[in-house]
Structures are given as C-alpha cells and as structure tokens.
Design a protein around this motif. Structure first.
Motif, PDB file in Angstrom:
ATOM      1  N   ARG A  41       0.828  -1.216   0.000  1.00 31.80           N
ATOM      2  CA  ARG A  41       0.000   0.000   0.000  1.00 31.80           C
ATOM      3  C   ARG A  41       0.862   1.266   0.000  1.00 31.80           C
ATOM      4  NH1 ARG A  41      -5.233  -1.170   0.712  1.00 31.80           N
ATOM      5  NH2 ARG A  41      -5.747  -3.257   1.465  1.00 31.80           N
ATOM      6  N   LEU A  42       2.013   1.175  -0.658  1.00 36.40           N
ATOM      7  CA  LEU A  42       2.892   2.345  -0.771  1.00 36.40           C
ATOM      8  C   LEU A  42       2.882   2.836  -2.222  1.00 36.40           C
ATOM      9  CD1 LEU A  42       6.057   1.067   1.155  1.00 36.40           C
ATOM     10  CD2 LEU A  42       4.448   2.817   1.946  1.00 36.40           C
ATOM     11  N   ASP A  43       3.088   4.144  -2.387  1.00 38.79           N
ATOM     12  CA  ASP A  43       3.349   4.660  -3.734  1.00 38.79           C
ATOM     13  C   ASP A  43       4.703   4.113  -4.173  1.00 38.79           C
ATOM     14  OD1 ASP A  43       1.086   6.131  -4.099  1.00 38.79           O
ATOM     15  OD2 ASP A  43       1.921   7.955  -3.207  1.00 38.79           O
ATOM     16  N   VAL A  44       4.774   3.642  -5.397  1.00 39.98           N
ATOM     17  CA  VAL A  44       6.030   3.083  -5.886  1.00 39.98           C
ATOM     18  C   VAL A  44       6.477   3.846  -7.131  1.00 39.98           C
ATOM     19  CG1 VAL A  44       7.274   0.987  -6.525  1.00 39.98           C
ATOM     20  CG2 VAL A  44       5.230   0.819  -5.089  1.00 39.98           C
ATOM     21  N   HIS A  45       7.712   4.285  -7.119  1.00 42.53           N
ATOM     22  CA  HIS A  45       8.299   4.949  -8.290  1.00 42.53           C
ATOM     23  C   HIS A  45       9.273   3.971  -8.942  1.00 42.53           C
ATOM     24  CE1 HIS A  45       6.670   8.829  -6.983  1.00 42.53           C
ATOM     25  NE2 HIS A  45       6.965   8.421  -5.757  1.00 42.53           N
ATOM     26  N   TYR A  46       8.978   3.631 -10.198  1.00 43.30           N
ATOM     27  CA  TYR A  46       9.764   2.598 -10.882  1.00 43.30           C
ATOM     28  C   TYR A  46      10.716   3.200 -11.907  1.00 43.30           C
ATOM     29  CZ  TYR A  46       6.354  -0.912  -9.256  1.00 43.30           C
ATOM     30  OH  TYR A  46       5.553  -1.733  -8.503  1.00 43.30           O
ATOM     31  N   VAL A  47      11.867   2.564 -12.058  1.00 40.62           N
ATOM     32  CA  VAL A  47      12.673   2.747 -13.275  1.00 40.62           C
ATOM     33  C   VAL A  47      12.904   1.334 -13.846  1.00 40.62           C
ATOM     34  CG1 VAL A  47      13.833   4.935 -12.789  1.00 40.62           C
ATOM     35  CG2 VAL A  47      14.808   2.810 -11.884  1.00 40.62           C
ATOM     36  N   PRO A  48      13.030   1.224 -15.167  1.00 36.81           N
ATOM     37  CA  PRO A  48      13.143  -0.098 -15.776  1.00 36.81           C
ATOM     38  C   PRO A  48      14.555  -0.670 -15.705  1.00 36.81           C
ATOM     39  CG  PRO A  48      13.200   1.586 -17.467  1.00 36.81           C
ATOM     40  CD  PRO A  48      12.979   2.304 -16.167  1.00 36.81           C
ATOM     41  N   GLY A  49      14.621  -2.004 -15.674  1.00 36.51           N
ATOM     42  CA  GLY A  49      15.881  -2.697 -15.903  1.00 36.51           C
ATOM     43  C   GLY A  49      15.865  -3.261 -17.314  1.00 36.51           C
ATOM     44  N   GLU A  50      16.983  -3.801 -17.751  1.00 38.10           N
ATOM     45  CA  GLU A  50      17.038  -4.313 -19.128  1.00 38.10           C
ATOM     46  C   GLU A  50      16.056  -5.468 -19.332  1.00 38.10           C
ATOM     47  OE1 GLU A  50      19.369  -4.597 -16.893  1.00 38.10           O
ATOM     48  OE2 GLU A  50      20.017  -6.688 -16.781  1.00 38.10           O
ATOM     49  N   HIS A  51      15.721  -6.181 -18.258  1.00 37.93           N
ATOM     50  CA  HIS A  51      14.766  -7.285 -18.394  1.00 37.93           C
ATOM     51  C   HIS A  51      13.332  -6.788 -18.588  1.00 37.93           C
ATOM     52  CE1 HIS A  51      17.244 -10.915 -17.284  1.00 37.93           C
ATOM     53  NE2 HIS A  51      18.072  -9.933 -17.001  1.00 37.93           N
ATOM     54  N   ASP A  52      13.100  -5.500 -18.331  1.00 35.40           N
ATOM     55  CA  ASP A  52      11.756  -4.942 -18.506  1.00 35.40           C
ATOM     56  C   ASP A  52      11.543  -4.371 -19.906  1.00 35.40           C
ATOM     57  OD1 ASP A  52      11.097  -5.483 -15.785  1.00 35.40           O
ATOM     58  OD2 ASP A  52      12.252  -3.707 -15.193  1.00 35.40           O
ATOM     59  N   PHE A  53      12.567  -4.475 -20.738  1.00 38.07           N
ATOM     60  CA  PHE A  53      12.466  -3.942 -22.107  1.00 38.07           C
ATOM     61  C   PHE A  53      12.762  -5.017 -23.149  1.00 38.07           C
ATOM     62  CE2 PHE A  53      13.315   0.757 -20.885  1.00 38.07           C
ATOM     63  CZ  PHE A  53      11.983   1.079 -21.056  1.00 38.07           C
ATOM     64  N   VAL A  54      12.433  -6.275 -22.848  1.00 34.78           N
ATOM     65  CA  VAL A  54      12.725  -7.305 -23.845  1.00 34.78           C
ATOM     66  C   VAL A  54      11.484  -7.733 -24.635  1.00 34.78           C
ATOM     67  CG1 VAL A  54      14.772  -8.126 -22.620  1.00 34.78           C
ATOM     68  CG2 VAL A  54      12.596  -9.266 -22.232  1.00 34.78           C
ATOM     69  N   ASP A  55      10.314  -7.124 -24.367  1.00 36.11           N
ATOM     70  CA  ASP A  55       9.168  -7.408 -25.239  1.00 36.11           C
ATOM     71  C   ASP A  55       9.424  -6.756 -26.595  1.00 36.11           C
ATOM     72  OD1 ASP A  55       8.927  -5.011 -23.649  1.00 36.11           O
ATOM     73  OD2 ASP A  55       6.904  -4.733 -24.418  1.00 36.11           O
ATOM     74  N   ALA A  56       8.821  -7.319 -27.634  1.00 37.03           N
ATOM     75  CA  ALA A  56       9.161  -6.923 -29.004  1.00 37.03           C
ATOM     76  C   ALA A  56       9.051  -5.411 -29.225  1.00 37.03           C
ATOM     77  CB  ALA A  56       8.280  -7.678 -29.983  1.00 37.03           C
TER      78      ALA A  56
END
Lengths: 128, 313
Positions: free
Chosen positions: B121-136
């Motif tokens: 239940r916390l606000d989450v601020h994300y940045v991507p890793g290389e594994h989060d950009f492997v979709d086509a």
C-alpha cells in the motif's frame, strides 16, 4: 603395426564430434531442408562460442542459450531483426544469404559480442 | 590537479582500482549479512531517530525467474520482502523500485509483481531494468509504469525537501557498450537540475550502476560520469542502483553511491566467477543475500542513512 598418426587423427575427430554435438543437437530440421547448410553458436557463461563463425552464404545460423539467464541477439548494424528474449535452452535462427562480416551482440548484456563471416557459396550450395 | 581527480569527472585507472579495493570490503559485509557501516554513511542510530523522510528501495524482483533449486520462486521471495516492509515500525513515505521487475517483460510477470508489491500500500516509483524492455515493442513497461515520464521513462519529483530523479540507462543499449543514458536524457537532466539550490539534496536512481563497478561484466554506465557532472555543485547527491544483486557503496566527494540487493537471487562479486550468472547458494544461505534497503534523510545532514536489511540475518 599400428599407425599412430591415424589413431591420433581419429581421437581428434572424436573429440571434435563431442564438442560439436551439443551445438548441433537443438537443430531439428525438416526433411526437405536436410541439405541446407546449418551452423550453431552456443551462449554459455555470457559468451558466444565460437566468438567468430565463418559460414558459406545460405547457411542458417542458430544461437542456443545454455545460460540460466535470458539473452537476446541483435545485429550491431541492423542487418537482421533482433530475436525475442531467449530463456534457458531457447534458440534463434537466421539464414545469412549475403556475403559479408556481421557483428552482433546481446541486447540485454551488450558487452557480449560476436562476429559471423559469410563467404560466397561455392559448388552445390551456390545460389542459382 | 591529480591524475585521479580529472576535470571531466572520469576516473583514472588508479582511482578505479582504489574503489575496487573498497568494493571488496563491501562484499565481505554483504556476505556477513549484517548491517554494513562504512565511512559513516550507514548509521543505524541515525536511521532509527524519529523524523526525517523515510523511503524504501527494492530492486531486481525478476518475476518469472524460475530456475529450480536453490531458488524457490521469485514471487515467494518478493512476498517475503513485502512482509518485512509491512512489519516496519515506521511507514515509509514511498518506495522506489530500481528495475528488473520482470524477468522477460511478460504481461503476466508484471501482473504478478504488481499484485505482490501492491500489498505494501505504498506509492512506488519505478525505473526499468534491461529485463523490462525485452518485449518486441518495448512498450509494456512504459504502458504500466511510465505515465507522466519523458522519453524511455525518466522523470523527477520532490518529496520531503529532496529532489528525486529516476533515470533510464537500459533502453537502447549499443554493441560493446555498458548502460547508456543517451543525449536526449542527459539534456533533460541538465535542464531539470538547473536553477535548483545547491543545498537541495539530490537522489538519483537508475537500474545499472551509474559508476563503473566492473566493465567486464557490463556493470557501469557509459555516460554516467556526464550525468554526474551536472550535479557537482550540489552538496548532497545519493545515487541508488540495482542490477548487480549485491550491496556495494562508494563515496566520492559529495556523491554517495549505493546498490541494493535483489529480492530474487544473488549475483557473484565482480570477477569472482566466470560470469555474472545467478549464484547457486545453499537454500539456508539464500535469504541472507536477498533483501530491501531503507533510506532516511534528515534535514541538515549531508548524507542519507541507508540500511540494507537481508531477508534473514
């Protein structure tokens, strides 16, 4: 009398067979393509092996990921479309029809690089 | 000017070697699983004091990683981390996730991560890793977490008197290169900090370390020094990264660098294994190598207090 040279030759051949076997094993080709040349690159410990592969034009090259981390194949100069992410034991193939030198890398771990040299086909594999 | 203190902010070989020695010390602490203390930057007493801005960092959840023993499953160990977070005596203001949420950028993997992380239940601020950009199309991460961000997902915000900047150094990686921010993002960063008071504490977070940890394994960012050059005039800069699945720290001038543990699996110390692949450790030791980081900022203190908490001491 035994010909030592021949024995040594067979041992080397057997060792090469053992080394190449795992590379070629994932290649299950349909019957009609049995005559098409194929070659394999293994990805192991964040390394492409062989790092430099020389093939004849028309050869299908298959990369197989033997690591427990995903890798992805991309051409350094967009000579081919990048692969999907290859999880453990996944493979990606591309047929190189044009002679030239192709640099590629892992788009997830870009310090991993490799080279494929495509030579003009000769004899029965030559393009019509 | 000494050779180790160049104007362009780049590190000399000597300086890097000095850092590596220092990094080696950090690894020992990490293995011990205790609370690391170094050069006064990590001080449990400071962090325990009431008041100040408290936030959390988690990293490298790798949901979808399912590599048999000794890793039960990445969802399970993330859930255990979330349990730790829910049990904290003081609720943090928010959480940052420094990337590799998923293992293969699949919608189901992001779904699973969101479900577990949502329990905090916390606000989450994300940045991507290389594994989060492997979709086509490299779009799933941005669709889910990139609202209001620029370019490949970078942004900044203010909280508790601190200016937070989330950077993306995993988007368009170049053959033979390390992490990469790129020209457009660097220009944005320069403009983002321009005009801010030098007394504003800055927290920069990104997936791949912005400092050179170990280039042979790609553990660094090619244009990281350029980014840090825009922050030279600030009195307090904290750089939080993930990617290397182990705790490391370094202090250079006003800049404190820190990397967090993964919630999924540990990676070896630089150069200690043939490759940076997952470490296979005995099941009873695994939880001492996974965990979360708790960060406290108190006004008038130059450095943020960072406590790395393993799942199991």
């Amino acid at each position: 009398m035994l010909d030592l040279k021949t024995i040594r030759g067979s041992l080397v051949a057997a060792a090469l067979g053992a080394a190449c076997g795992p590379l070629l094993a994932p290649l299950v080709l349909p019957a009609w393509s049995q005559n098409k040349p194929a070659s394999g690159i293994s990805i192991d410990n964040f390394t492409f092996s062989p790092g430099k592969l020389t093939v004849k034009a028309g050869t299908t090259v298959t990369w197989t990921n033997k690591d427990d981390i995903p890798h992805g194949i991309a051409s350094a100069d967009n000579a081919f479309n990048r692969s999907k992410a290859l999880d453990t034991d996944d493979a990606f193939s591309f047929t190189f029809t044009t002679p030239g030198t192709y640099q590629y890398f892992c788009y997830i771990h870009p310090h991993m690089m490799g080279t494929i040299v495509v030579e003009a086909a000769t004899g029965e594999n030559a393009m019509p | 000017m000494s050779a180790s203190d160049r104007d362009d902010g780049s590190l000399s070989r000597r300086k890097i070697l000095e850092c590596m020695t220092w990094v080696g010390t950090g690894i020992l602490w990490s293995v011990a699983g205790g609370v690391p203390r170094s050069l006064g930057i990590i001080d449990e007493a400071v962090a325990k004091e009431a008041g100040g801005l408290k936030f959390l960092q988690i990293s490298d959840s790798h949901i979808g990683f399912d590599f048999k023993t000794p890793y039960p499953n990445a969802v399970g160990t993330l859930s255990e981390c979330v349990g730790k977070i829910k049990a904290l005596p003081t609720k943090p203001a928010f959480m940052i996730h420094t990337g590799d949420i998923s293992h293969l950028s699949l919608a189901a993997q992001f779904d699973d991560a969101d479900k577990v992380i949502g329990e905090t239940r916390l606000d989450v601020h994300y940045v991507p890793g290389e594994h989060d950009f492997v979709d086509a199309d490299r779009k799933l991460f941005l669709e889910r977490y990139g609202r209001g961000s620029k370019g490949a997902g970078w942004y900044s915000f203010d909280a508790g008197g601190v200016h937070f900047i989330g950077l993306v150094n995993v988007y368009d990686l170049k053959a033979g290169g390390l992490g990469n921010l790129g020209h457009e993002q660097l220009e944005w960063l320069e403009a983002d900090v321009k005009g801010r008071s030098a007394s504003t504490p800055i927290v920069l977070f990104a997936h791949v370390p912005l400092w050179t940890v170990y280039p042979n394994w790609g553990w660094g960012t090619d244009d990281g020094a350029q980014a840090l050059s825009y922050l030279k005039r600030f009195g307090s800069v904290t750089v939080l990264n993930g990617h290397i699945h182990q705790v490391m720290q370094k202090v250079e001038g006003n800049v404190t660098f820190h990397t967090a543990r993964s919630t999924a699996f540990p990676q070896p110390a630089p150069g200690s294994a043939p490759s940076p692949g997952p470490m296979k450790v005995p099941a009873e030791k695994l939880r001492s190598m996974l965990g979360i980081a708790n960060v406290t900022y108190q006004q008038n203190q130059e450095r943020l207090a960072i406590i790395d908490t393993p799942l199991q001491a």
